[in-house]
Design an enzyme around this catalytic site. Structure first.
Site, PDB file in Angstrom:
ATOM      1  CE  LYS A 104      -1.750   1.716   3.996  1.00 54.63           C
ATOM      2  NZ  LYS A 104      -1.482   3.168   4.125  1.00 54.63           N
ATOM      3  CG  ASN A 105       2.438   2.729   3.545  1.00 53.55           C
ATOM      4  OD1 ASN A 105       1.249   3.000   3.355  1.00 53.55           O
ATOM      5  ND2 ASN A 105       2.944   2.579   4.757  1.00 53.55           N
ATOM      6  CB  CYS A 152      -4.697  10.814  12.013  1.00 53.59           C
ATOM      7  SG  CYS A 152      -3.481   9.735  12.693  1.00 53.59           S
ATOM      8  NE  ARG A 211       0.140  10.299  10.331  1.00 52.59           N
ATOM      9  CZ  ARG A 211      -0.210   9.335   9.481  1.00 52.59           C
ATOM     10  NH1 ARG A 211      -1.396   8.783   9.566  1.00 52.59           N
ATOM     11  NH2 ARG A 211       0.615   8.945   8.548  1.00 52.59           N
ATOM     12  CG  ASP A 232       2.897   1.496   9.492  1.00 51.60           C
ATOM     13  OD1 ASP A 232       2.515   2.346  10.317  1.00 51.60           O
ATOM     14  OD2 ASP A 232       3.018   1.748   8.270  1.00 51.60           O
ATOM     15  NE  ARG A 280      -7.375   4.316   5.334  1.00 53.87           N
ATOM     16  CZ  ARG A 280      -6.638   5.195   5.968  1.00 53.87           C
ATOM     17  NH1 ARG A 280      -6.971   5.574   7.190  1.00 53.87           N
ATOM     18  NH2 ARG A 280      -5.568   5.725   5.406  1.00 53.87           N
TER      19      ARG A 280
HETATM   20  C1  UD1 Z   1       4.178   6.911   6.379  1.00 53.53           C
HETATM   21  C2  UD1 Z   1       3.308   5.687   6.219  1.00 53.53           C
HETATM   22  C3  UD1 Z   1       2.762   5.230   7.562  1.00 53.53           C
HETATM   23  C4  UD1 Z   1       3.903   5.033   8.558  1.00 53.53           C
HETATM   24  C5  UD1 Z   1       4.805   6.266   8.611  1.00 53.53           C
HETATM   25  C6  UD1 Z   1       6.036   6.056   9.462  1.00 53.53           C
HETATM   26  C7  UD1 Z   1       2.416   5.973   3.999  1.00 53.53           C
HETATM   27  C8  UD1 Z   1       1.239   6.240   3.143  1.00 53.53           C
HETATM   28  N1  UD1 Z   1       2.218   6.022   5.324  1.00 53.53           N
HETATM   29  O1  UD1 Z   1       3.364   7.954   6.898  1.00 53.53           O
HETATM   30  O2  UD1 Z   1       2.070   3.997   7.368  1.00 53.53           O
HETATM   31  O3  UD1 Z   1       3.374   4.786   9.831  1.00 53.53           O
HETATM   32  O4  UD1 Z   1       5.250   6.621   7.291  1.00 53.53           O
HETATM   33  O5  UD1 Z   1       6.790   5.008   8.971  1.00 53.53           O
HETATM   34  O6  UD1 Z   1       3.487   5.683   3.511  1.00 53.53           O
HETATM   35  N2  UD1 Z   1       6.212  14.725  10.625  1.00 53.53           N
HETATM   36  C9  UD1 Z   1       6.198  16.080  10.943  1.00 53.53           C
HETATM   37  N3  UD1 Z   1       5.939  16.975   9.928  1.00 53.53           N
HETATM   38  C10 UD1 Z   1       5.723  16.576   8.643  1.00 53.53           C
HETATM   39  C11 UD1 Z   1       5.742  15.199   8.341  1.00 53.53           C
HETATM   40  C12 UD1 Z   1       5.988  14.293   9.357  1.00 53.53           C
HETATM   41  O7  UD1 Z   1       6.383  16.467  12.080  1.00 53.53           O
HETATM   42  O8  UD1 Z   1       5.506  17.430   7.783  1.00 53.53           O
HETATM   43  C13 UD1 Z   1       6.469  13.742  11.691  1.00 53.53           C
HETATM   44  C14 UD1 Z   1       5.245  12.866  11.952  1.00 53.53           C
HETATM   45  O9  UD1 Z   1       4.330  13.472  12.829  1.00 53.53           O
HETATM   46  C15 UD1 Z   1       5.889  11.624  12.536  1.00 53.53           C
HETATM   47  C16 UD1 Z   1       7.201  11.527  11.781  1.00 53.53           C
HETATM   48  O10 UD1 Z   1       7.447  12.832  11.248  1.00 53.53           O
HETATM   49  O11 UD1 Z   1       6.144  11.785  13.904  1.00 53.53           O
HETATM   50  C17 UD1 Z   1       7.210  10.516  10.662  1.00 53.53           C
HETATM   51  O12 UD1 Z   1       6.095  10.699   9.820  1.00 53.53           O
HETATM   52  P1  UD1 Z   1       6.167  10.373   8.275  1.00 53.53           P
HETATM   53  O13 UD1 Z   1       7.370   9.558   7.990  1.00 53.53           O
HETATM   54  O14 UD1 Z   1       5.966  11.639   7.512  1.00 53.53           O
HETATM   55  O15 UD1 Z   1       4.860   9.471   8.071  1.00 53.53           O
HETATM   56  P2  UD1 Z   1       3.891   9.468   6.841  1.00 53.53           P
HETATM   57  O16 UD1 Z   1       4.648   9.690   5.581  1.00 53.53           O
HETATM   58  O17 UD1 Z   1       2.705  10.319   7.124  1.00 53.53           O
END
Ligand code: UD1
Length: 418
Positions: free
Chosen positions: A22-23, A116, A121, A303, A395
């Site tokens: 999925k990711n 969420c 997030r 995850d 999902r």
């Molecule tokens: C992706 C995965 C999700 C997984 C996560 C961490 C997808 C679709 N989803 O989510 O399943 O749990 O990686 O491996 O691929 N953060 C900020 N600001 C930002 C972006 C992120 O502070 O602009 C923080 C987040 O709150 C979190 C950390 O960075 O604490 C990591 O998040 P991130 O790697 O961005 O996760 P996603 O890409 O949303």
């Protein structure tokens, strides 16, 4: 609405084929918006999230055919760079369209994702990164409006190696003018696949799979075909099921994507065998309690944190499971306690005292991975467990109950009017 009814305590045995990730497919779908032409994506899992992304891309103007795990995306007609709230709200990964749309149209309107189930997030890294590339970002009526006649390469450094922000900025940078250096970039296999897909379309990217990615902007990309990598989180979930309940062989996996998970399963006492793209796991005779701390790849994935907690309820002893990626991702804990688990949460850690046997009860799922953990717990528990709100599991897991039934589980999906 639907729920799953699980008659627990049955031994699992057999083979299960892992679906596409999925990711990995979600950013690849978004990236196909960059190219004027038709991209064929193979091994696409049929999930609510892939269907939501397809729906969003159709709103944007792409033509999509999706059948038998193959998706054909024709982005030749895209003309409406707008991602509305009702779709972004269903799936935060919709935000992946922002980078490609600004790159291709010079303008995008993408609804700002709300909170969420596991706390705030933010998307500040995505927005600050785009600003660094010269985009003007405004918030209007809950929508992010990003504008840039032509994005211009620059240095972008993330405080944390965010998966989504790395993907978004790389997609924005591939057709920007000049060079972009992404520092503290994510190196998850799904980001590696996205970068390799972009390279096969003609992008110039160095440092793929490292924390420093360099993108040299090109003028044009051309359409290509791609096969999505197997889902390491689905694979990890079935490995944990095997560790608790029997002997399972996973086919269609990339074992090196699961290094830390396999290491931890060996530590708790499971037998693991790897043969090319197959991984077999045999239940531990005596399941040891092992602490786990989540980390970015190649660490233990956040995850799989919820599923690991479910496994540890069966262990002899106490374990501490700490989530360093999301501090508040424990909505499954009170539900697991309803099944007789003994888990307390302190800060970003869950302390699990093994209880041996869980006892079936009605429980409610709150997010994708929490649902997976409740299903595992239900399969382990004596008696009947009813897991409600299973739209979450749909999902991210393709045909989950069919796959478990094939392994000997007693699990069925029923309609409810909850
Ligand atoms: C992706 C995965 C999700 C997984 C996560 C961490 C997808 C679709 N989803 O989510 O399943 O749990 O990686 O491996 O691929 N953060 C900020 N600001 C930002 C972006 C992120 O502070 O602009 C923080 C987040 O709150 C979190 C950390 O960075 O604490 C990591 O998040 P991130 O790697 O961005 O996760 P996603 O890409 O949303």
């Amino acid at each position: 609405m639907q729920k799953l009814i699980i008659d627990g305590g049955h031994h699992l045995n057999g083979e299960v084929k892992i679906s596409g990730a999925k990711n990995a497919v979600l950013p690849v779908m978004a990236a196909s918006l960059l190219v004027d032409g038709t991209v064929k994506i193979k091994q696409v899992p049929d999930l609510r999230d892939t269907r939501t992304m397809a729906e969003l891309m159709e709103v944007i103007g792409a033509k999509i055919l999706f059948a038998n795990n193959e998706m054909i995306v024709d982005s030749g007609f895209v003309k409406n760079p707008i991602a509305p709230y009702d779709l972004v709200n269903k799936m935060r990964a919709s935000f992946y369209v922002l980078g490609p749309l600004v790159a291709r149209f010079g303008k995008a309107v993408v609804s700002l994702p709300g909170g969420c189930a596991w706390g705030p997030r933010p998307v500040d890294y995505h927005l600050n990164g785009l600003k660094k590339l010269g985009a003007k970002i405004e918030l209007e009526g809950g929508d992010i409006i990003a504008k840039a006649k032509k994005l211009i390469g620059n240095k972008v450094r993330f405080d944390f190696p965010s998966v989504g922000a790395t993907g978004n900025i790389v997609m924005a940078a591939v057709t920007a003018k000049g060079e972009t250096l992404v520092e503290n970039a994510a190196k998850e296999p799904e980001i590696v696949q996205l970068c390799e897909f972009l390279v096969s379309m003609g992008a110039k990217i160095d440092g793929i799979g490292t924390t420093e990615i360099t993108v040299e902007g090109v003028d044009n990309l051309h359409p290509v075909d791609i096969t999505i990598i197997p889902d390491r989180i689905e694979a990890g979930t079935f490995l944990i099921a095997g560790a608790a309940l029997g002997k399972i062989t996973l086919t269609n996996t990339i074992p090196e994507h699961l290094g830390t998970v396999i290491e931890k399963l060996t530590e708790v006492g499971c037998d693991i065998n790897i043969d090319d793209s197959k991984i077999s796991v045999k239940q531990a005779k005596k399941l040891d309690a092992i602490d786990v701390t989540t980390a970015v790849y190649p660490g233990f994935p956040t995850d799989l944190q919820a599923q690991w907690i479910a496994l540890m309820t069966k262990s002899r002893g106490s374990s501490i499971i700490t989530d360093t990626i999301y501090n508040d991702r424990f909505s499954h804990v009170p539900e697991l306690n309803r099944l007789g688990a003994n888990i307390t949460v302190e800060g970003n850690s869950a302390i699990v005292r093994g209880v041996g046997n869980l006892i079936g009860a009605p429980v409610r799922s709150t997010d994708i991975r929490a649902s997976a953990s409740l299903i595992l717990a239900g399969l382990m528990a004596k008696g009947t467990t009813e897991v409600s709100h299973i739209h979450h599991i749909d999902r991210g897991y393709e045909k989950i109950e069919e796959k478990f039934v094939q392994l000997g589980a007693k699990i069925k999906r029923v309609e409810t009017d909850e």
